[in-house]
Design a protein around this motif. Structure first.
Motif, short mmCIF file in Angstrom:
data_model
loop_
_atom_site.label_atom_id
_atom_site.label_comp_id
_atom_site.label_asym_id
_atom_site.label_seq_id
_atom_site.Cartn_x
_atom_site.Cartn_y
_atom_site.Cartn_z
N VAL A 29 -1.49 -15.08 6.92
CA VAL A 29 -2.29 -14.37 5.93
C VAL A 29 -3.07 -13.28 6.66
O VAL A 29 -3.84 -13.56 7.57
CB VAL A 29 -3.26 -15.33 5.22
CG1 VAL A 29 -4.14 -14.56 4.23
CG2 VAL A 29 -2.49 -16.42 4.49
N VAL A 30 -2.85 -12.03 6.26
CA VAL A 30 -3.53 -10.90 6.89
C VAL A 30 -4.90 -10.74 6.23
O VAL A 30 -5.00 -10.50 5.04
CB VAL A 30 -2.69 -9.61 6.75
CG1 VAL A 30 -3.49 -8.41 7.25
CG2 VAL A 30 -1.38 -9.75 7.51
N ARG A 89 -2.25 -3.26 2.30
CA ARG A 89 -1.06 -2.72 1.61
C ARG A 89 0.22 -3.13 2.33
O ARG A 89 1.20 -3.53 1.70
CB ARG A 89 -1.15 -1.19 1.54
CG ARG A 89 -2.26 -0.66 0.65
CD ARG A 89 -2.12 0.84 0.46
NE ARG A 89 -3.29 1.40 -0.21
CZ ARG A 89 -4.27 2.06 0.39
NH1 ARG A 89 -4.22 2.24 1.73
NH2 ARG A 89 -5.30 2.52 -0.28
N ALA A 90 0.24 -3.00 3.66
CA ALA A 90 1.45 -3.31 4.41
C ALA A 90 1.81 -4.78 4.29
O ALA A 90 3.00 -5.13 4.20
CB ALA A 90 1.28 -2.92 5.88
N ALA A 91 0.81 -5.65 4.28
CA ALA A 91 1.09 -7.08 4.13
C ALA A 91 1.75 -7.36 2.79
O ALA A 91 2.72 -8.13 2.70
CB ALA A 91 -0.20 -7.88 4.27
N LEU A 92 1.24 -6.73 1.73
CA LEU A 92 1.83 -6.93 0.40
C LEU A 92 3.23 -6.33 0.33
O LEU A 92 4.15 -6.94 -0.21
CB LEU A 92 0.93 -6.29 -0.66
CG LEU A 92 -0.45 -6.94 -0.85
CD1 LEU A 92 -1.29 -6.11 -1.82
CD2 LEU A 92 -0.31 -8.36 -1.35
N THR A 125 -2.21 -11.37 1.61
CA THR A 125 -3.36 -10.82 2.30
C THR A 125 -4.64 -11.31 1.62
O THR A 125 -4.64 -11.63 0.43
CB THR A 125 -3.32 -9.27 2.30
OG1 THR A 125 -4.38 -8.76 3.12
CG2 THR A 125 -3.45 -8.70 0.90
N LEU A 126 -5.70 -11.39 2.40
CA LEU A 126 -7.00 -11.86 1.92
C LEU A 126 -8.03 -10.79 2.23
O LEU A 126 -8.16 -10.36 3.38
CB LEU A 126 -7.36 -13.18 2.60
CG LEU A 126 -8.59 -13.95 2.14
CD1 LEU A 126 -8.47 -15.41 2.55
CD2 LEU A 126 -9.88 -13.37 2.71
N ALA A 127 -8.74 -10.35 1.19
CA ALA A 127 -9.76 -9.32 1.36
C ALA A 127 -11.14 -9.94 1.23
O ALA A 127 -11.45 -10.55 0.21
CB ALA A 127 -9.58 -8.21 0.32
N GLY A 136 -2.57 -12.13 -3.58
CA GLY A 136 -3.30 -12.62 -2.42
C GLY A 136 -4.60 -13.25 -2.88
O GLY A 136 -4.63 -14.00 -3.85
N LEU A 137 -5.69 -12.91 -2.19
CA LEU A 137 -6.97 -13.53 -2.51
C LEU A 137 -8.11 -12.57 -2.21
O LEU A 137 -8.17 -11.98 -1.13
CB LEU A 137 -7.16 -14.82 -1.70
CG LEU A 137 -8.42 -15.63 -1.97
CD1 LEU A 137 -8.43 -16.17 -3.39
CD2 LEU A 137 -8.55 -16.77 -0.96
#
Length: 390
Positions: free
Chosen positions: A147-148, A162-165, A171-173, A198-199
């Motif tokens: 998870v980025v 964006r790149a992770a998706l 990805t987790l923000a 993601g989350l």
């Protein structure tokens, strides 16, 4: 009508009470015998637990009770949920830091809190090289099941999300504001994408906007959640360096992507490397920095997949462009960077990025004196032929 969760209400009361920080919240919950005993506390009961008069008064205020109930109603109405310190999804690595958030307000796939997170952070004003490197790392790491984690900020953070998706991963923000505010506002659409695949996560209450100290508080969560923190680009005074320092204090592995010496965005990275941070030249370096106990849980890539060999695809850099730069190098002699830049029919940033891509793929090697040469080993020749031949 939703059932009450005394543990959540207790932790949320601690989190939203004036004058009680994250570090003290855990102490008060323990003194009370558990956060659930703080869901509807009486001042006299709190006093018997040894709390001072001011804390007893604030914790038992009716205004605080109304705020907690209002936040829970708001969360249910807008699709957010809370993960408190006693919740089975609360990440154990985050709970181990000195000042873990009492409550995490989440929107999206909360099961990602059980996965293996790595953080990618960096400059809000990155170079093209920095953006490319963020994508090089984020996409293959997410494809491997990591998870980025990043902070939804401009520049490296946003590119990592964006790149992770786009790489098919998650990805987790970690937000610096309340769940009803997105900062910067230009990232509202990105936040929606992250919430769907993601989350989104914050410790702040609804209505909390950008304020002094909100970014360092967010950064401690980014580093606390993550097993490895990678800094892609950072100026000499940078929030990314704060995250790296917090990560080191929390016992996390800190890696840095080497930058270009003539860029201001390299100054912070140079400092990190000088202080002992590891090199992150590709996704394999990040995976190698993970605790060996975690590595068996990563998704395996096919042997012929470039991600498995640390050679992720380079978005926006067609093979023809890389081939043109490669062909500038003589068969048997190295060539100085200035000569390559003078002969290449492309902008300096693009040429430097392609040189890095060629080096990572094993086609060329960088020599002392800022010179580049074609690789001569048999293995490099085989890899190069396989990747360059039509």
């Amino acid at each position: 009508m939703a059932m009450r969760d005394p543990h959540l209400e207790g932790w949320l009361r601690l989190a939203r009470c004036r004058g009680i920080g994250a570090r003290r919240a855990a102490t008060l919950a323990e003194r009370a015998g558990g956060a659930d005993f703080l869901a509807d506390p009486e001042p006299q009961w709190l006093e018997r637990r040894g709390l001072n008069e001011a804390t007893c008064r604030r914790l038992s205020e009716h205004r605080l009770s109304r705020a907690v109930k209002a936040e829970l109603r708001w969360a249910r109405r807008h699709g957010w949920s809370h993960v408190h310190r006693d919740h089975p999804l609360y990440p154990r690595q985050l709970a181990a830091i000195d000042d873990p958030p009492p409550v995490l307000c989440c929107r999206g796939d909360t099961s990602l809190l059980r996965e293996i997170p790595v953080a990618l952070v960096g400059s809000r004003r990155p170079t093209r090289y920095g953006l490319t490197m963020a994508a090089r790392l984020a996409a293959p790491l997410a494809a491997r099941g990591l998870v980025v984690v990043s902070g939804l900020a401009e520049g490296i953070d946003a590119e990592s999300h964006r790149a992770a998706l786009e790489g098919g991963g998650a990805t987790l923000a970690v937000m610096a504001t309340g769940p009803d505010r997105v900062y910067p506002t230009a990232h509202r659409a990105l936040a929606e994408r992250i919430a769907r695949r993601g989350l989104l996560l914050t410790e702040a209450a609804p209505g909390a906007s950008v304020s002094p100290g909100c970014f360092p508080r967010r950064n401690r969560i980014i580093s606390g959640l993550s097993w490895v923190v990678v800094v892609v680009e950072a100026a000499e005074r940078s929030g990314s360096l704060v995250t790296a320092d917090l990560a080191a204090e929390q016992g996390r592995e800190v890696l840095a992507v080497p930058g270009r010496l003539n860029e201001a965005s390299a100054a912070g990275v140079i400092r990190l490397l000088d202080e002992g941070a590891g090199l992150a030249l590709g996704p394999d370096d990040v995976i190698a920095a993970l605790n060996p106990v975690l590595r068996p849980f990563l998704e395996q890539q096919p042997a012929d997949d470039p991600l498995a060999q640390g050679r992720p695809p380079m978005p926006g850099l067609p093979d023809e462009d890389c081939r043109a730069v490669y062909d500038l190098l003589p068969e048997n002699d190295p060539l100085e960077l200035d000569a390559i830049l003078a002969r290449a029919e492309a902008e300096t940033d693009a040429v430097l990025t392609m040189l890095f891509s060629l080096e990572m793929a094993g086609w060329i090697e960088r020599l002392p004196g800022n010179r580049y040469a074609r690789c001569r080993t048999d293995s490099a020749q085989r890899r190069r032929g396989a990747m360059l031949d039509p």
